[in-house]
Design an enzyme around this catalytic site. Structure first.
Site, PDB file in Angstrom:
ATOM      1  N   LYS A  86       0.870  -1.173   0.000  1.00  0.00           N
ATOM      2  CA  LYS A  86       0.000   0.000   0.000  1.00  0.00           C
ATOM      3  C   LYS A  86       0.906   1.223   0.000  1.00  0.00           C
ATOM      4  O   LYS A  86       1.942   1.232   0.671  1.00  0.00           O
ATOM      5  CB  LYS A  86      -0.878  -0.026   1.253  1.00  0.00           C
ATOM      6  CG  LYS A  86      -1.881   1.114   1.342  1.00  0.00           C
ATOM      7  CD  LYS A  86      -2.800   0.960   2.559  1.00  0.00           C
ATOM      8  CE  LYS A  86      -3.803   2.106   2.638  1.00  0.00           C
ATOM      9  NZ  LYS A  86      -4.714   1.962   3.788  1.00  0.00           N
ATOM     10  N   SER A 132      -9.805   2.244   3.004  1.00  0.00           N
ATOM     11  CA  SER A 132      -8.890   2.982   2.155  1.00  0.00           C
ATOM     12  C   SER A 132      -7.925   2.098   1.375  1.00  0.00           C
ATOM     13  O   SER A 132      -7.337   2.554   0.402  1.00  0.00           O
ATOM     14  CB  SER A 132      -8.070   3.968   3.000  1.00  0.00           C
ATOM     15  OG  SER A 132      -7.212   3.255   3.874  1.00  0.00           O
ATOM     16  N   SER A 136     -10.139  -0.094   7.161  1.00  0.00           N
ATOM     17  CA  SER A 136      -9.517   0.071   5.845  1.00  0.00           C
ATOM     18  C   SER A 136      -8.856  -1.172   5.258  1.00  0.00           C
ATOM     19  O   SER A 136      -8.457  -1.156   4.096  1.00  0.00           O
ATOM     20  CB  SER A 136      -8.481   1.196   5.894  1.00  0.00           C
ATOM     21  OG  SER A 136      -9.134   2.435   5.865  1.00  0.00           O
TER      22      SER A 136
END
Lengths: 483, 95
Positions: free
Chosen positions: A75, A150, A174
């Site tokens: 990420k 997210s 997330s």
């Protein structure tokens, strides 16, 4: 080869069925072929091939760990030396970190191959990946829907088989919510289990990194590498790391499962509820006992979270000032103008909203009414879980009230987006570990089952998830067009 | 609770955050709705409850005050927007 689990890939690499370079190249080709999903902010092609070559040498020498030569993706919230770390923001569009996050160091040390950096909501603030400066990510199950957020790029990339696994971070859901929306396995570990060093901070008392994979077994492999005490993170817990794979096949006979009644109340989509009930039945067949429990303060978790997270975010994001790194506005006329315009021009709407909210909640005269009040209520929420875990071993429920919603469907109303986090954020407030695993479909869209367990019981949590994946095949489904 | 445009501008200044004049109204509305959500907390009695700052109530760990890192000024400044002779440059603060 892209359809295999990490365990299978590791075996094939050792048996010489293909090399890490070939495997890495096949993922790089897939990333290119499916670039319309917009999963990656940066593809680190040269770096990946170089790492794969080194992994092949290690494999040939018999000097390999379970992740050596396995292509994964990070990420874009984890600092990676030499490769851009944007955190999904214009603020860091030019940022090359001078150091690696501890998580990245650990993966590098394990010999895993990093394919690139994954798209995400700006500074991890969002539940749909639509706040990213680099544009929205598509959900491979239905490209007109969001992948969740997210960690949307991570979830979409794993679901579409663009990487063998990915990392995510979870501040209010997330990891779990995008895992649910994309039909993959996503684990948020206990707060303090995985180092936050070099992971760009959003809400420091809530943020936790974890694996996003195609199975609980793979999640155990990744977590093994990710976890552990880190003196560089003052909130890291100094506890020994257990073997996460050893107990995966333990029997679930007599397992006590609690169903919090607040998880099945108004707002939950009926079809999603039925999928969850069917999954719980599967556990009943494995010998588990099911019991209703209550988390009476759960309704407070949204207001509490939306005080604490923005308050911490407003403090954390004050470091982005246009002076030492990141975006700087053109021709500032004085220092204040430099701060104000650099931040104003480089932060997106949702980030601004949260900075404003947090600044307000922490400002003189409101601190006690909002922040201290929220911290007190946070303890009540956490006590509810303690009570529940005195009665049962794990809690189960939905991850999200619905399946993936349409791109653009909720962007007009921030509150509506916040309310959809209802089943995930209490876990962050309490600091507990929780996992989302694929449990079925509603209208061809994946539904995630959330399992929550007590502090530092990740081995048990993974065992409970793995046993379900031994009797069901929801986690092995692949979206059409991505086989 | 309704935040005024003036209050939003004041908060934005406290945060040194530029917001467009045309967006002030929207932020005022959004923040007001979020604040309404927060009032739900006031319905719960939290007297005598200790505020929770860390999920495990861990206290801040201390370490010996020893040098662990070497100087990396050039490395860190290589990504700065504007530097000169080892200093970060900003607009003039004093006349």
């Amino acid at each position: 080869m892209h359809n295999k689990t990490i365990t299978e890939l590791a075996k094939d690499l050792r048996e010489g069925k293909f090399s890490s370079v070939e495997l890495t190249q096949s993922y790089l080709d897939r990333i290119k072929k499916h670039s319309e999903l917009n999963c990656f902010i940066t593809v680190a092609e040269d770096f990946a091939i170089e790492s794969a070559k080194m992994a092949d040498i290690k494999l040939a020498n018999g000097d390999a760990s379970p992740l050596t030569g396995i292509p994964i993706a990070q990420k874009d919230i984890f600092c990676t030396q030499g490769t851009k770390t944007s955190c999904g923001s214009k603020m860091l569009d030019n940022f090359i970190s001078p150091y690696n996050a501890t998580v990245v160091e650990k993966f590098n040390h394990s010999g895993a191959v990093m394919l690139g950096k994954l798209n995400m909501d700006e500074f991890a603030m969002g539940s749909s990946n639509e706040t990213s400066f680099y544009g929205a990510v598509q959900n491979p199950w239905d490209t007109s829907t969001v992948p969740g957020g997210s960690s949307g790029g991570s979830a979409s990339a794993v679901a579409a088989h663009l990487t063998a696994a990915a990392t995510g971070t979870d501040t209010g859901g997330s990891i779990r919510q995008p895992a649910a929306f994309c039909g993959i396995t996503g684990l948020k570990p206990t707060y303090g289990r995985v180092s936050r060093y070099g992971m760009i901070a959003f809400a420091s008392s809530l943020d936790q990194a974890g694996p996003m994979t195609r199975s609980a077994e793979d999640a155990a492999t990744l977590l093994q590498t990710m976890s552990g005490f880190d003196p560089k993170d003052s909130t890291s817990m100094n506890k020994p790391v257990p073997d996460y794979s050893m107990g995966l096949n333990n029997s679930l006979e007599g397992l006590k499962i609690g169903l919090p009644k607040e998880f099945f109340s108004e707002g939950l989509n009926d079809s999603v509820a039925r999928v969850i009930e069917t999954a719980v039945d599967e556990y009943r067949k494995m010998g588990a006992e099911i019991k209703e429990v209550s988390l009476p303060h759960m309704k407070l978790s949204i207001p509490v979270y939306y005080v604490i997270a923005p308050a911490e975010c407003s403090a954390n994001l004050s470091r982005f000032d246009g002076v030492r790194f990141g975006y700087r506005c053109d021709e500032p006329k004085d220092l204040n103008d430099l701060y104000i315009r650099s931040r104003g021009e480089a932060f997106g709407d949702e980030v601004k909203r949260r900075i404003l909210m947090g600044t307000y909640a922490l400002s003189a005269g409101y601190y006690d009414a909002y922040y201290i009040k929220a911290q007190k209520a946070r303890r009540l929420i956490s006590e509810d879980f303690k009570q529940a875990f005195s009665e049962v071993d794990v809690l189960m429920g939905p991850v999200s009230p619905s399946t993936a919603f349409g791109l653009g469907e909720k962007t007009g109303d921030p509150i509506e987006m916040y309310l959809a986090d209802i089943y995930t954020i209490a876990v962050n407030l309490a600091g507990l570990p929780a996992i989302s695993i694929p449990a079925g479909f509603v209208n061809e869209k994946p539904v995630g089952l959330q399992i929550i367990s007590n502090y530092f019981t990740e081995p048990h949590l993974l065992n409970v998830a793995h046993k379900y994946q031994q009797t069901t095949n929801w986690h092995q489904q692949t979206p059409k067009g991505f086989e | 609770m309704m935040l005024t445009a003036e209050e939003v501008k004041k908060i934005a200044y406290l945060a040194r955050l530029g917001i467009d004049e045309k967006d002030v109204e929207t932020y005022a509305n959004d923040l007001s709705s979020i604040l309404d959500l927060m009032t739900q907390m006031s319905e719960t009695c939290t007297d005598d409850i200790l505020p929770m700052a860390h999920p495990m109530d861990q206290i801040q760990r201390l370490r010996p005050d020893t040098v662990l890192e070497s100087d990396q000024r050039e490395n860190f400044q290589s990504i700065a927007p504007q530097i000169d002779s080892g200093f970060y440059l900003v607009p003039k603060v004093l006349d």
